[in-house]
Scaffold this motif. Structure first.
Motif, PDB file in Angstrom:
ATOM      1  N   HIS A 129       0.820  -1.213   0.000  1.00 26.25           N
ATOM      2  CA  HIS A 129       0.000   0.000   0.000  1.00 26.25           C
ATOM      3  C   HIS A 129       0.854   1.263   0.000  1.00 26.25           C
ATOM      4  O   HIS A 129       0.462   2.284  -0.565  1.00 26.25           O
ATOM      5  N   ALA A 159       1.517   2.750  -3.430  1.00 29.29           N
ATOM      6  CA  ALA A 159       0.363   2.915  -4.310  1.00 29.29           C
ATOM      7  C   ALA A 159       0.505   4.092  -5.264  1.00 29.29           C
ATOM      8  O   ALA A 159       0.023   4.042  -6.394  1.00 29.29           O
ATOM      9  N   PHE A 160       1.174   5.158  -4.834  1.00 37.24           N
ATOM     10  CA  PHE A 160       1.300   6.336  -5.692  1.00 37.24           C
ATOM     11  C   PHE A 160       2.333   6.122  -6.791  1.00 37.24           C
ATOM     12  O   PHE A 160       2.122   6.528  -7.939  1.00 37.24           O
ATOM     13  N   LEU A 194       1.445   4.853 -10.159  1.00 37.58           N
ATOM     14  CA  LEU A 194       0.811   5.746 -11.125  1.00 37.58           C
ATOM     15  C   LEU A 194       1.821   6.529 -11.956  1.00 37.58           C
ATOM     16  O   LEU A 194       1.498   6.982 -13.052  1.00 37.58           O
ATOM     17  N   GLY A 199       0.356   2.002 -14.894  1.00 44.21           N
ATOM     18  CA  GLY A 199      -0.123   3.232 -14.279  1.00 44.21           C
ATOM     19  C   GLY A 199       0.056   4.430 -15.189  1.00 44.21           C
ATOM     20  O   GLY A 199      -0.838   5.280 -15.327  1.00 44.21           O
ATOM     21  N   CYS A 209      -7.662   9.779  -8.659  1.00 49.67           N
ATOM     22  CA  CYS A 209      -6.547   8.866  -8.401  1.00 49.67           C
ATOM     23  C   CYS A 209      -6.055   8.985  -6.961  1.00 49.67           C
ATOM     24  O   CYS A 209      -5.829   7.990  -6.270  1.00 49.67           O
ATOM     25  N   CYS A 263      -7.600   7.268  -3.603  1.00 46.89           N
ATOM     26  CA  CYS A 263      -7.237   5.913  -3.176  1.00 46.89           C
ATOM     27  C   CYS A 263      -5.735   5.671  -3.189  1.00 46.89           C
ATOM     28  O   CYS A 263      -5.238   4.865  -2.404  1.00 46.89           O
ATOM     29  N   HIS A 264      -5.007   6.340  -4.043  1.00 49.53           N
ATOM     30  CA  HIS A 264      -3.569   6.089  -4.165  1.00 49.53           C
ATOM     31  C   HIS A 264      -2.737   7.034  -3.306  1.00 49.53           C
ATOM     32  O   HIS A 264      -1.504   6.996  -3.363  1.00 49.53           O
ATOM     33  N   GLY A 306       0.923   7.909  -1.499  1.00 44.63           N
ATOM     34  CA  GLY A 306       0.850   6.500  -1.160  1.00 44.63           C
ATOM     35  C   GLY A 306      -0.204   6.305  -0.083  1.00 44.63           C
ATOM     36  O   GLY A 306      -0.633   7.267   0.565  1.00 44.63           O
ATOM     37  N   CYS A 354     -11.945   1.927  -0.647  1.00 45.95           N
ATOM     38  CA  CYS A 354     -11.152   1.891  -1.877  1.00 45.95           C
ATOM     39  C   CYS A 354     -11.350   0.585  -2.640  1.00 45.95           C
ATOM     40  O   CYS A 354     -11.463   0.599  -3.864  1.00 45.95           O
ATOM     41  N   HIS A 380      -7.050   0.063 -16.042  1.00 44.39           N
ATOM     42  CA  HIS A 380      -7.089  -0.181 -14.600  1.00 44.39           C
ATOM     43  C   HIS A 380      -7.600  -1.598 -14.348  1.00 44.39           C
ATOM     44  O   HIS A 380      -8.656  -1.982 -14.836  1.00 44.39           O
TER      45      HIS A 380
END
Length: 561
Positions: free
Chosen positions: A88, A91-92, A95, A104, A122, A125-126, A144, A196, A216
């Motif tokens: 997790h 997560a950013f 992208l 991403g 985006c 959740c990210h 993130g 999410c 996605h």
């Protein structure tokens, strides 16, 4: 009526409910320590973020405070564990970093997103931006899914939560007023995960069909306890903690039952049951909310079952069998089924083994879902206003179930009864691949936990107890706590290597002959370097080869004790 007959009856009732479920999210109604819908819709957004660096100073071991902060409740290594081992936190970068994920970057290009750092669809959740219309992106936010993404914007609670004497007796509602989300509560945790992994329209956390078309990956079904433990967990549940200061006050503030009854709960079993209930509630609510608030652009195809349109052309097919049992009109796209897979466990446990109570609750829920199904049948993709009204009826019934579950003791006897309900299904039950995964994950968690008695920990000594009146424990108390916690951790490690491993092995011996791990992809990928898009071909193959008749036959052959 015996347990097996009751279980079969429950299955028949739920047969009529399965087609009525779809993706969604929402908050659960009030209870001691639980947040209400209106309270949770935006309060956390009103509080300022401090960034995970504000958590790192205490929650990284070694930390500059040494033993000044007792480690009986938390070990203060949570930040390090999360950032070193939990995907997790990355997560950013999925992208923006081609080295991390080409997918991403492709999605952003396809959607015309020039600067993902300014894209709420985006970041919601990210990153840790809990988006709400009318609120600008916070100046300080983590790129993130980090501490505040789950625990809430911390500016107003980061200092108060350091005082255990004042903080632990607070209810989740009192904490939420300061911006903290009490993820130790099974409802709030499930809601936060689903926000999410299913979606939350109020916070702008919605995966659309356009996003899917851009690349996605489809959101997979999530059984919250299995997913949480696979993160891996950077916490200990109540049965793993041992003793801690102000324990009775903490339990009284967070449970609708006596402290000793709360400690009798099997926490993982409890999380599975609550997660199954909340999944249904959240799913129905999101579909209705989107239909109502986005009526001009409705339908949002992402909230319907992908397999209704995208599937292999093969006869015979489990999808045909499912369609023959569907209560939808022919030609109406079905909503996603997996959020309904485990709700019957919550209904059964809340009835405390009383068949009449279970039947009454099921009749209420079936009637509410029938109205919701009728609204979906009224025209292709449903009639928005009718869907909202029907969804509210479903939510009211589920809220009642959840409130009753607060008072239940989730002990071994309740676990055995829940497995009877889970494994006793009628021959015309029609779980899809994703629902089957929910059932298999739930069985793994519950059967393992009820066969691995938790360890006994040493009580707190007189020196520690004497210091409970102090805001800051004295040096002698801190030393006593540190020594006891070290012994507790050794006890916990021995339990995990011994009884827990034996229980996991016993469960594995039951499931391995079925090949479920391979057929249903039950083992979740570990580590931080993982892109879900790479798993999609393997998952599509497993979905195509899923044999629901064989799965049901194997499920019903499993033991419940």
């Amino acid at each position: 009526m015996n347990s097996r007959n009751l279980s079969g009856w429950l299955g028949r009732i739920f047969r009529s409910m399965l087609p009525a479920v779809a993706l969604a999210t929402a908050a659960l109604g009030p209870a001691t320590g639980w947040s209400q819908d209106k309270a949770s819709e935006g309060k956390a957004s009103l509080h300022a973020f401090v960034g995970s660096a504000g958590c790192q100073s205490c929650h990284s071991v070694p930390n500059p405070y040494g033993q000044e902060i007792p480690q009986d409740f938390v070990l203060l290594d949570e930040y390090r564990k999360f950032h070193e081992s939990d995907k997790h936190a990355h997560a950013f970068t999925l992208l923006t970093d081609k080295a991390e994920s080409k997918l991403g970057v492709q999605i952003c290009e396809q959607l015309g997103i020039a600067d993902v750092a300014q894209a709420p669809q985006c970041l919601s959740c990210h990153a840790n931006w809990h988006y709400k219309e009318g609120f600008k992106r916070p100046g300080l936010y983590d790129k993130g899914v980090t501490c505040e993404a789950c625990h809430g914007a911390a500016k107003d609670w980061i200092d108060p939560h350091k005082n255990a004497k004042e903080w632990r007796p607070k209810t989740a509602e009192e904490k939420l007023a300061l911006g903290m989300i009490e993820v130790r509560n099974p409802v709030d945790r499930a809601k936060q995960c689903f926000s999410c992994h299913i979606g939350n329209a109020a916070e702008g956390k919605v995966v659309t069909h356009d996003m899917y078309a851009a690349g996605h990956p489809p959101l997979p079904g999530i059984e919250v306890e299995t997913f949480a433990e696979s993160m891996p967990s950077h916490w200990r549940n109540l049965k793993e903690k041992g003793e801690f200061a102000f324990k009775d006050k903490y339990l009284t503030a967070n449970f609708r039952k006596k402290p000793e009854e709360a400690m009798a709960d099997l926490p993982r079993f409890k999380n599975v049951v609550f997660g199954g209930v909340i999944a249904l509630r959240e799913s129905v609510n999101l579909v209705a909310t989107q239909a109502q608030t986005e009526e001009k652009s409705w339908p949002e195809l992402a909230v319907f079952d992908c397999a209704a349109c995208h599937h292999e052309l093969r006869i015979p097919s489990w999808r045909q069998h499912r369609a023959s049992n569907s209560r939808f009109k022919p030609g109406r796209p079905q909503s996603t089924l997996w959020p309904s897979a485990l709700v019957k466990l919550g209904v059964a446990v809340s009835a405390k083994g009383n068949a009449d109570t279970a039947k009454a609750t099921h009749d209420q829920l079936a009637a509410a879902l029938a109205d919701y199904r009728a609204a979906l049948d009224e025209k292709p993709f449903g009639e928005p206003a009718a869907m909202r009204a029907a969804a509210d009826k479903v939510i009211a019934v589920i809220d009642g179930v959840a409130k009753t579950l607060e008072t239940i003791t989730f002990d071994k006897a309740a676990a055995e009864k829940s497995l009877e309900v889970l494994t006793t299904l009628g021959p015309d039950e029609s779980p899809d691949f994703h629902s089957a995964r929910q059932m298999a994950w739930a069985y793994q968690v519950i059967y393992t936990e009820m066969n691995a008695a938790y360890p006994e920990f040493a009580p707190r000594g007189e020196v520690e107890a004497k210091d409970d009146q102090e805001d800051v424990p004295g040096p002698m108390s801190r030393m006593a706590t540190a020594a006891r916690v070290q012994k507790d951790l050794e006890t916990l490690a021995a339990w995990r290597a011994g009884p827990l491993q034996m229980a996991m092995g016993k469960t594995g011996e039951l499931l391995d002959p079925f090949g479920w791990d391979k057929k249903l992809l039950l083992t979740l990928p570990a580590g931080t370097k993982y892109e879900i898009g790479n798993e999609l071909p393997r998952q599509l193959k497993a979905i195509s080869e899923f044999d629901q008749h064989q799965f049901l036959k194997e499920l019903m052959a499993l033991p419940t004790k």
